[in-house]
Design a protein around this motif. Structure first.
Motif, PDB file in Angstrom:
ATOM      1  N   LYS B 175       0.867  -1.185   0.000  1.00 34.60           N
ATOM      2  CA  LYS B 175       0.000   0.000   0.000  1.00 34.60           C
ATOM      3  C   LYS B 175       0.898   1.227   0.000  1.00 34.60           C
ATOM      4  O   LYS B 175       2.044   1.181   0.466  1.00 34.60           O
ATOM      5  CB  LYS B 175      -0.947   0.012   1.196  1.00 34.60           C
ATOM      6  N   CYS B 177       0.641   5.699   0.243  1.00 33.61           N
ATOM      7  CA  CYS B 177      -0.149   6.929   0.309  1.00 33.61           C
ATOM      8  C   CYS B 177       0.570   8.016  -0.479  1.00 33.61           C
ATOM      9  O   CYS B 177       1.780   8.173  -0.378  1.00 33.61           O
ATOM     10  CB  CYS B 177      -0.352   7.395   1.736  1.00 33.61           C
ATOM     11  N   ASP B 292      -3.561   5.002  -1.509  1.00 34.83           N
ATOM     12  CA  ASP B 292      -4.385   5.914  -0.707  1.00 34.83           C
ATOM     13  C   ASP B 292      -4.197   7.310  -1.314  1.00 34.83           C
ATOM     14  O   ASP B 292      -3.104   7.860  -1.254  1.00 34.83           O
ATOM     15  CB  ASP B 292      -3.877   5.840   0.746  1.00 34.83           C
ATOM     16  N   THR B 330      -9.514   9.050  -0.661  1.00 35.93           N
ATOM     17  CA  THR B 330      -9.841   9.177   0.762  1.00 35.93           C
ATOM     18  C   THR B 330      -9.993  10.642   1.147  1.00 35.93           C
ATOM     19  O   THR B 330      -9.678  11.547   0.367  1.00 35.93           O
ATOM     20  CB  THR B 330      -8.732   8.540   1.617  1.00 35.93           C
ATOM     21  N   ARG B 366      -9.554   4.633   9.131  1.00 38.97           N
ATOM     22  CA  ARG B 366      -8.822   4.695   7.861  1.00 38.97           C
ATOM     23  C   ARG B 366      -7.953   3.446   7.677  1.00 38.97           C
ATOM     24  O   ARG B 366      -7.853   2.895   6.579  1.00 38.97           O
ATOM     25  CB  ARG B 366      -7.949   5.941   7.867  1.00 38.97           C
ATOM     26  N   LEU B 370      -8.312   0.777   4.572  1.00 36.28           N
ATOM     27  CA  LEU B 370      -7.194   0.492   3.662  1.00 36.28           C
ATOM     28  C   LEU B 370      -6.770  -0.976   3.784  1.00 36.28           C
ATOM     29  O   LEU B 370      -6.574  -1.665   2.777  1.00 36.28           O
ATOM     30  CB  LEU B 370      -6.014   1.418   3.970  1.00 36.28           C
TER      31      LEU B 370
END
Lengths: 507, 507
Positions: B175, B177, B292, B330, B366, B370
């Protein structure tokens, strides 16, 4: 006594030269300002008690003998720029990025900027609040992305960014070369011709940044060029013109900031060229401008389409800022004259002005063509009578005498004229006919030989396009004063001389 | 013995820290290399006898005690990078601009670059042959001007620019961001959940450049993060994942060079985001990636149109480089959790992992959202079963235990956890309801307070959007360890706290 009271450090002068960069040296254990904290931002404002301030990047010092925890070290250039005394108290604050950079981000994102936004950017440029990489971002964001109205607004903001000169006569003529062609030192011939005719030409010119000589560097071998606005005005009013360095006159100073980044990057965006040139000339009070726009495979402008686009931009913005602009597309295929480097160029210029047999025809013809067009700004000569008049003034010695008056008015040169004593020739590797010359390469070789810091260094071209040459015969000579410089230049020439014979391809 | 023989200088180590810049200090009267000559180019290559070399800009020294005419001084970082001994002989050559920069000029002029040209640029970036302003020019030239095929070629060149990891299992999840939201430290919760489920997640992360904390800075308070590729592989094979700093792993290192310029400029071009993120993940051997993408008025992505364009670019390039990309848009309107700064963020993370009552709901929710999407990369959970599974693993303590295994495998933290002792609250100037929070401003206040260099410094948010607050009640707390840091942060907050009450406009 605690030397770090009220958040102040004591100024220390460091025997360092960081050239045009401002750097502040701060001890790692400075209790007032932990330098590591600011690594991501990197800039601080140093402010003296009298309010003078400058913006600097940070280096961290781990040696208390060099910079103690209560001291702030400034290298020579920044120390001079701040103008405070050694030991004076200074304050330090972290600098945030210039507020106007948000407009640059908007431009990067494709937005159109108005006059207010461009004005903010230009004021921050002139205040030296942009780092080099911020200037680069602005330049590239504008490249091919400024509409004509934005370009006009940028030009106006640049005009307003410094001094403007006004003259109580008209017309005020000027000529400017877009640059990039080594040896193209026509101003030193054209301005005297124009002065001899009686037109006014208050010429400010630049020093070399990455080239082997600027007009100011070459003129400085003949006269003082570092005049301020008042001294310049006096010379112009007395003689009818001048050839001075623009650095002390403060005309459109935003231009100097942009150029200081554009040159090392080798970027010449049309937008920047138009705004820079026209802003400087309008600020100098010119009403009529001739632009020498060389076109050639290694010139700044490489083809007809690009030249046509530039011409339109120059004419559009020129008209709107009240400047009559004339564009001359000239041969940009090879160096002009023989000399590349201040002393070598002065020799060419004087040979032309004095009508000596060794005068390079390429320089003489170009000067007459350009001077002729400038003279036609005089209504009495309009319609094709300029070049003949220019030839008369040159051949009759009037131009030479005008140069003498200029030199006398500007004051004696601070330099000694001396050609570099280390000389060697670069020979043709085989027999053939010269087919092309890489202007950029020749400039770089001359630069490596020491020009313009060493005004006696440079390159003397011995062959032009179309000339036959036999294997082993010289193509050009390198002049240097220092062995190390000579070695760098010779190594560069050995790798690629920049001169191509017919049928040859670049290495 | 003449110490300057064969064009060599002797290396001297200087007690200076020029951070990430390489600077060579040369005496003004160095007979080998007249530093003033190179002011326009500014860069030299310093080469040791064993062939190791680095490129540096030049400062000129006028003090023979600091650097003698036969010496070359290198500050600590450059000295370490070169890796030669003090007193070793080094050679010096002027550096020409990187050859690949001609392609950048072509891009500035509007041309389309092919994979070969972009590959050349990326190799020069990784070789640190671009100056900051050259990097800035490249970034801006690409902004909104790279077609999808060029973007794909750039991504591929970036993947090839460093190490690539391959794993003998699948899927490999990750993942990422896009960043810009303070306190959004979800990886420290999501990775343990994913590991607890049994999916592999070899996460490399960054340190802060201009933000108050990167994932690596925060994780470092719990475990070692400076692992090399072999140590990282061992951890991942043992535990099923890792959270390490990317700096020693050398994945897509061109990205680090671009980011080092992009961050201080505050530029986030979509092209750079897509190429950087995808190249790092493909090089890490990932097969599935959740991104994200916070959207908000002070986030990197400010609106739906921009988000949609980014999503398309991510999906197009992801597909072509063999990475399954899932984008989650998001809430990017305000900081996540309460803490901003490494120690404060670790406290939030542990509170969430340990199910403590003070755990900030914004961070917990959050992380579950995720983690749920990452878990659905497991075919057994696809179609909406991810989030429930994530909640089970979090609430049952499995994620907390997975973090312990991670910490044990990576090794103990080199840091001491300690919150800054200088604390003050920033109060609401009047009563009202919180309407907006400027993420950039909060990050900057935390940074000024000392984060992340001082991991105990930062900001603790006490109010969120929609919360009522009475005049004089605290909006957030500032933590610092040094008085000077505290003063800078408090001054910034006093000027503009970044928290807006309903009806209020930004100062």
């Amino acid at each position: 006594m605690n030397p770090v009271r009220d958040g102040r450090l004591r100024l220390r002068r460091l025997p360092l030269d960081t050239l045009r960069q401002n750097v502040a040296f701060i001890a790692r254990d400075c209790p007032l300002f932990r330098p590591e904290r600011f690594a991501g931002f990197g800039k601080v404002e140093v402010r003296a008690a009298d309010g003078r301030a400058l913006i600097a990047s940070i280096d961290i010092v781990d040696d208390p003998v060099m910079v103690g925890p209560a001291q702030l070290g400034l290298p020579e250039p920044a120390f001079r720029r701040l103008g405070a005394a050694e030991g004076a108290e200074v304050t330090l604050t972290p600098v945030r990025p210039p507020a106007s950079f948000r407009h640059v981000r908007r431009k990067v994102a494709g937005e159109v900027l108005d006059e207010a936004a461009l004005g903010e950017i230009v004021r921050d440029l002139v205040g030296h609040r942009y780092s080099d990489m911020e200037v680069a971002a602005f330049l590239v964001a504008c490249a091919s992305a400024l509409g004509p109205e934005e370009l006009l607004a940028l030009t106006r903001a640049m005009i307003d960014s410094g001094e403007t000169l006004r003259w109580n006569r008209a017309p005020i003529a000027d000529k400017h070369c877009v640059g990039g062609i080594p040896g193209n030192r026509t101003s030193l011939v054209v301005a005297p011709i124009v002065i001899a005719h009686g037109l006014t030409i208050p010429k400010t010119s630049s020093r070399a940044i990455t080239s082997p000589a600027g007009t100011a560097d070459t003129m400085e071998l003949l006269a003082r060029v570092d005049l301020g606005p008042d001294a310049m005005r006096e010379v112009v009013e007395r003689v009818g013109g001048c050839i001075v360095w623009g650095g002390h006159v403060n005309l459109a100073p935003a231009d100097d900031v942009l150029i200081s980044v554009e040159r090392p990057l080798g970027l010449d965006t049309p937008e920047q060229m138009v705004a820079s040139i026209l802003a400087k000339k309008v600020a100098a009070g010119s009403t009529h401008l001739l632009i020498d726009l060389p076109v050639g495979p290694t010139a700044k402008v490489r083809g007809a389409a690009e030249a046509a686009r530039l011409r339109k931009l120059f004419e559009f913005v020129g008209r709107r800022v009240g400047l009559q602009v004339q564009i001359d597309l000239t041969d940009g295929s090879q160096p002009v004259g023989r000399g590349v480097g201040p002393e070598l160029e002065v020799r060419d210029v004087l040979a032309v002005l004095e009508g000596r047999p060794e005068a390079p025809e390429s320089l003489r013809a170009r000067c007459l063509r350009l001077a002729g067009q400038v003279l036609e700004f005089d209504p009495a000569l309009a319609g094709g009578k300029g070049e003949a008049r220019a030839r008369d003034l040159l051949d009759g010695g009037d131009a030479r005498r005008a140069l003498d008056r200029l030199i006398e008015a500007q004051g004696p040169s601070p330099l000694t004229r001396r050609l570099g004593g280390i000389v060697d020739e670069v020979a043709a590797p085989r027999s053939g006919v010269v087919a092309a010359v890489d202007c950029f390469r020749i400039a770089r070789i001359a630069r490596m030989a020491g020009a313009p810091v060493d005004p006696g260094a440079g390159v003397e071209m011995l062959r032009r396009i179309g000339d036959p040459v036999s294997a082993g015969e010289p193509l050009f000579r390198i002049y240097a004063s220092e062995e190390a410089d000579f070695r760098f230049a010779a190594a560069l020439a050995a790798e690629d001389s920049g001169v191509r014979l017919a049928g040859e391809v670049a290495p």
